[in-house]
Design an enzyme around this catalytic site. Structure first.
Site, PDB file in Angstrom:
ATOM      1  N   ASP A  44       0.839  -1.193   0.000  1.00 49.95           N
ATOM      2  CA  ASP A  44       0.000   0.000   0.000  1.00 49.95           C
ATOM      3  C   ASP A  44       0.875   1.245   0.000  1.00 49.95           C
ATOM      4  OD1 ASP A  44      -2.290  -1.546   0.065  1.00 49.95           O
ATOM      5  OD2 ASP A  44      -2.494  -1.434   2.248  1.00 49.95           O
ATOM      6  N   TYR A  72       7.047  -8.395   8.509  1.00 50.30           N
ATOM      7  CA  TYR A  72       6.710  -6.989   8.707  1.00 50.30           C
ATOM      8  C   TYR A  72       7.010  -6.567  10.143  1.00 50.30           C
ATOM      9  CZ  TYR A  72       3.828  -7.656   4.492  1.00 50.30           C
ATOM     10  OH  TYR A  72       3.381  -7.955   3.235  1.00 50.30           O
ATOM     11  N   ASP A  86      -6.365   0.826   8.806  1.00 51.28           N
ATOM     12  CA  ASP A  86      -5.113   1.553   9.005  1.00 51.28           C
ATOM     13  C   ASP A  86      -5.446   3.045   9.067  1.00 51.28           C
ATOM     14  OD1 ASP A  86      -5.587   2.346   6.376  1.00 51.28           O
ATOM     15  OD2 ASP A  86      -3.985   1.144   5.523  1.00 51.28           O
ATOM     16  N   ARG A 184      -3.154  -5.487   8.217  1.00 51.33           N
ATOM     17  CA  ARG A 184      -4.188  -4.587   8.763  1.00 51.33           C
ATOM     18  C   ARG A 184      -5.251  -5.390   9.501  1.00 51.33           C
ATOM     19  NH1 ARG A 184      -6.853  -1.995   3.889  1.00 51.33           N
ATOM     20  NH2 ARG A 184      -5.764  -3.483   2.555  1.00 51.33           N
TER      21      ARG A 184
END
Length: 302
Positions: A44, A72, A86, A184
């Site tokens: 994203d 991540y 988010d 997310r």
């Protein structure tokens, strides 16, 4: 670079926040002067970190690269939720935290989300339902049933103290996950396990398709490189693959370059890298139904 010089391999990019994955692809196309460029695993615009960009014949491997685990680091905030899960979306729920949730309780909720889990993808995502992207439904204000998806969470754990301030709680995390996992949603589901709205408030991909941030290049620095130096940062196809190798005989090479099936090799669950004259030519895969090896990827049939 010239259009006549096709580059085959992978460029590992450290994508900055504020640009799309396709922005990176477009920039790489311009840098190398070739159109055949793609990426393995979209990030994203608000997410930074490892973006693996395939060039030339390496684009054939994008499906394989995307199957490899991703890692991540980020931040989860407890106390509010957004429509996008988010900070890009509008707040849709708030719950004031007057008494901090115990760290042990938070860790227990995180632990439950390790292993094989089911996820419902966020409405603001590219998942298709009835041929239409979920984010198209969301932007139109439509409500649709979202299918559950399988995800494998190899490791999800807290990496910082839990900070309590202004009636919310925040903590950093690290997560190593399978293809198709929405971080997310992992953040949101952590909140659901605690009966508190939650949002992913920061995210960076530190590993993708087996490549880490240490191996990633800043595109602003890449743009300054001379053509010969650009070639030096490309990971060749032979260094991407991890499957067993096989040196082809002359007869086998004749069969392979003509796309023929091969029956005399031992069955295997692994793919097989095929070399002839010290060059990677193709990858074959065993077909259990026909009990033969068949072509999976072809890189050079000359």
């Amino acid at each position: 670079m010239t259009n006549k010089q096709m580059i085959d391999g992978v460029l590992v990019v450290d994508k900055p926040r504020g640009v799309t994955s396709f922005d990176v692809v477009r920039q790489v196309r311009r840098l190398f002067g070739q159109k055949k460029v793609g990426h393995a695993g979209t990030l994203d615009p608000s997410v930074a970190g490892v973006l693996v960009v395939a060039l030339g014949k390496a684009t054939k491997l994008i499906d394989e690269l995307q199957t490899r685990p991703k890692r991540y680091i980020g931040e989860i905030t407890l106390g509010f939720a957004t429509e996008t899960e988010d900070l890009d979306g509008a707040v849709i729920a708030r719950k004031t935290i007057d008494t901090p949730i115990a760290t042990t309780t938070i860790d227990a909720a995180i632990k439950v989300l390790n292993g094989a889990i089911k996820q419902i993808p966020p409405m603001y995502s590219a998942v298709k339902v009835n041929g239409r992207r979920l984010y198209d439904y969301a932007r139109a204000g439509a409500i649709v049933m979202r299918p559950e998806r399988d995800a494998m969470i190899y490791d999800f754990h807290r990496t910082s103290d839990v900070n309590f301030e202004n009636n919310v709680q925040k903590f950093n995390f690290e997560a190593t996950v399978s293809k198709g996992t929405y971080i997310r949603t992992l953040a949101s589901d952590t909140g659901k396990a605690l009966d508190i709205p939650a949002t992913m408030t920061s995210l960076t991909r530190t590993m993708g398709s087996g490549f880490t941030l240490i191996q990633a290049h800043d595109l602003t620095e890449v743009e300054k490189l001379a053509p010969d130096d650009l070639l030096q940062i490309i990971v060749p196809i032979k260094d991407i693959l991890t499957w067993p190798t096989h040196i082809l005989s002359d007869d086998e090479w004749f069969a392979v370059k003509n796309g023929q099936k091969i029956a005399h090799w031992e069955p295997s669950t692994n793919f097989k890298q095929l070399y002839y004259n010290d060059k990677l030519k193709a990858v074959y895969q065993y077909d259990n139904s026909e009990q033969v090896w068949r072509s999976r990827y072809v890189f050079d049939n000359q």
